[in-house]
Write an enzyme that holds these catalytic residues in place. Structure first.
Site, PDB file in Angstrom:
ATOM      1  N   ASP A  67      -1.297 -33.831  15.057  1.00 53.35           N
ATOM      2  CA  ASP A  67      -1.997 -32.689  15.659  1.00 53.35           C
ATOM      3  C   ASP A  67      -2.068 -32.790  17.170  1.00 53.35           C
ATOM      4  O   ASP A  67      -1.741 -33.823  17.753  1.00 53.35           O
ATOM      5  CB  ASP A  67      -3.406 -32.545  15.050  1.00 53.35           C
ATOM      6  CG  ASP A  67      -4.144 -33.888  14.931  1.00 53.35           C
ATOM      7  OD1 ASP A  67      -3.710 -34.866  15.562  1.00 53.35           O
ATOM      8  OD2 ASP A  67      -5.151 -33.939  14.215  1.00 53.35           O
ATOM      9  N   ASN A 136     -16.472 -34.983   8.110  1.00 51.17           N
ATOM     10  CA  ASN A 136     -16.567 -33.926   7.098  1.00 51.17           C
ATOM     11  C   ASN A 136     -15.371 -33.958   6.139  1.00 51.17           C
ATOM     12  O   ASN A 136     -15.159 -33.036   5.372  1.00 51.17           O
ATOM     13  CB  ASN A 136     -16.665 -32.549   7.775  1.00 51.17           C
ATOM     14  CG  ASN A 136     -15.485 -32.267   8.693  1.00 51.17           C
ATOM     15  OD1 ASN A 136     -14.538 -33.056   8.752  1.00 51.17           O
ATOM     16  ND2 ASN A 136     -15.525 -31.149   9.398  1.00 51.17           N
ATOM     17  N   HIS A 138     -12.179 -34.122   7.090  1.00 55.15           N
ATOM     18  CA  HIS A 138     -10.934 -33.522   7.572  1.00 55.15           C
ATOM     19  C   HIS A 138      -9.852 -34.574   7.756  1.00 55.15           C
ATOM     20  O   HIS A 138     -10.132 -35.736   8.051  1.00 55.15           O
ATOM     21  CB  HIS A 138     -11.143 -32.671   8.833  1.00 55.15           C
ATOM     22  CG  HIS A 138     -11.385 -33.401  10.112  1.00 55.15           C
ATOM     23  ND1 HIS A 138     -12.546 -33.260  10.839  1.00 55.15           N
ATOM     24  CD2 HIS A 138     -10.613 -34.247  10.835  1.00 55.15           C
ATOM     25  CE1 HIS A 138     -12.464 -33.986  11.937  1.00 55.15           C
ATOM     26  NE2 HIS A 138     -11.305 -34.603  11.967  1.00 55.15           N
ATOM     27  N   GLU A 143      -9.711 -28.714   8.569  1.00 59.58           N
ATOM     28  CA  GLU A 143     -11.159 -28.702   8.355  1.00 59.58           C
ATOM     29  C   GLU A 143     -11.496 -28.212   6.940  1.00 59.58           C
ATOM     30  O   GLU A 143     -10.653 -27.584   6.290  1.00 59.58           O
ATOM     31  CB  GLU A 143     -11.804 -27.744   9.374  1.00 59.58           C
ATOM     32  CG  GLU A 143     -11.581 -28.149  10.833  1.00 59.58           C
ATOM     33  CD  GLU A 143     -12.531 -29.259  11.303  1.00 59.58           C
ATOM     34  OE1 GLU A 143     -13.013 -30.050  10.465  1.00 59.58           O
ATOM     35  OE2 GLU A 143     -12.772 -29.324  12.512  1.00 59.58           O
TER      36      GLU A 143
HETATM   37  C1  GLP Z   1      -9.796 -36.244  15.034  1.00 57.71           C
HETATM   38  C2  GLP Z   1      -8.333 -36.289  14.633  1.00 57.71           C
HETATM   39  C3  GLP Z   1      -8.141 -36.860  13.246  1.00 57.71           C
HETATM   40  C4  GLP Z   1      -8.933 -38.140  13.108  1.00 57.71           C
HETATM   41  C5  GLP Z   1     -10.395 -37.854  13.292  1.00 57.71           C
HETATM   42  C6  GLP Z   1     -11.269 -39.077  13.140  1.00 57.71           C
HETATM   43  O1  GLP Z   1     -10.440 -35.096  14.622  1.00 57.71           O
HETATM   44  N1  GLP Z   1      -7.711 -35.008  14.698  1.00 57.71           N
HETATM   45  O2  GLP Z   1      -6.767 -37.056  13.001  1.00 57.71           O
HETATM   46  O3  GLP Z   1      -8.701 -38.715  11.851  1.00 57.71           O
HETATM   47  O4  GLP Z   1     -10.564 -37.334  14.603  1.00 57.71           O
HETATM   48  O5  GLP Z   1     -11.391 -39.739  14.364  1.00 57.71           O
HETATM   49  P1  GLP Z   1     -11.956 -41.185  14.558  1.00 57.71           P
HETATM   50  O6  GLP Z   1     -10.886 -42.118  14.099  1.00 57.71           O
HETATM   51  O7  GLP Z   1     -12.192 -41.292  16.042  1.00 57.71           O
HETATM   52  O8  GLP Z   1     -13.208 -41.281  13.759  1.00 57.71           O
END
Ligand code: GLP
Length: 245
Positions: A67, A136, A138, A143
């Site tokens: 992404d 959540n 995702h 989402e």
């Molecule tokens: C973002 C990214 C996701 C990732 C998520 C969790 O939203 N788009 O790909 O898995 O954050 O992030 P973290 O690893 O900082 O908890």
């Protein structure tokens, strides 16, 4: 589903890094699906160390990222392209022209999504897809929704995701409200999935995602239907899931 538990965040990263390293050794021209966020940092550190020790060669590897924030250029230090360059690509011998991230600067969402779907199709399928997980549920930026997405899409970020990600920005208003993300259908078509999670604040969602009902309201729960999923977490993130499986 296989579950590996590391004692702490660093140990989690070593396990996940070793799994990706094994993929690169077994298939030097593999396609790695890569992720951003704070969770993969120790995994990438492991890969960089292995490269520096002479144990890994990334010269034939292709990568596709999940992404990118809409509106951010690759030079913006909050963009996911910048994250990948600084945390992995600049430190290994991967051919940068074979590393793909959605084009955050393309204002036409339909065009950006079509182009990224074409990129993913052109690399011939992802061998192993690394994933983090949002609070959540995702995955990438898919989402909670009434249905599972298929291909690349432009999404409105939920307030929970904006809140979780604002720590990387100077102020909340700077967090982009939209992002381009690979769809769930594309993620599910990867040959292998490697989901990583760290910290107590992920314990509830890990239990929901992997031991609860499969529902698009918890996007990661769809991974229960994938034939080759490996979950790697630290003790805190896996504490509730391991009681249920
Ligand atoms: C973002 C990214 C996701 C990732 C998520 C969790 O939203 N788009 O790909 O898995 O954050 O992030 P973290 O690893 O900082 O908890």
């Amino acid at each position: 589903m296989k579950i590996y538990c590391g004692d702490n965040y660093e140990a989690m990263g070593r396990i996940a890094g070793n799994i990706i390293a094994a993929q690169v050794i077994l298939k030097p021209d593999c396609v790695l699906g890569l992720a951003t966020g704070s969770t993969p940092l120790s995994t990438y550190k492991t890969l960089v160390e292995k490269y520096e020790n002479g144990d890994l060669d990334f010269s034939k590897v292709t990568s596709v990222n999940l992404d990118e924030y809409k509106g951010l250029s690759g030079d913006n230090d909050q963009s996911y392209r910048y994250f990948m360059n600084t945390n992995l690509f600049n430190h290994i011998n991967i051919d940068k022209s074979r590393t793909f991230v959605p084009n955050g600067l393309e204002p036409d969402s339909e065009k950006a999504c079509k182009e990224y779907d074409a990129v993913v199709a052109s690399v011939g399928g992802v061998d192993i897809q690394l994933l983090g997980i949002g609070h959540n549920g995702h995955i990438a930026f898919n989402e909670p929704a009434p249905f599972f997405s298929k291909g690349t899409q432009c999404v409105d970020l939920t307030q929970s995701t904006i809140d979780a990600n604002k720590r990387f920005f100077e102020k909340e208003e700077d967090v982009p409200r939209q992002a381009y993300t690979m769809g769930i259908g594309t993620i599910m078509s990867a040959k292998k999935i490697l989901l990583i999670a760290a910290g107590e604040e992920k314990a509830d969602i890990m239990a929901k995602a992997f031991a609860g009902p499969i529902t698009p309201e918890v996007p990661a729960s769809v991974l229960q239907l994938h034939p080759d999923v490996t979950v790697v977490g630290d003790k805190a993130a896996l504490s509730k899931l391991l009681e249920l499986v």
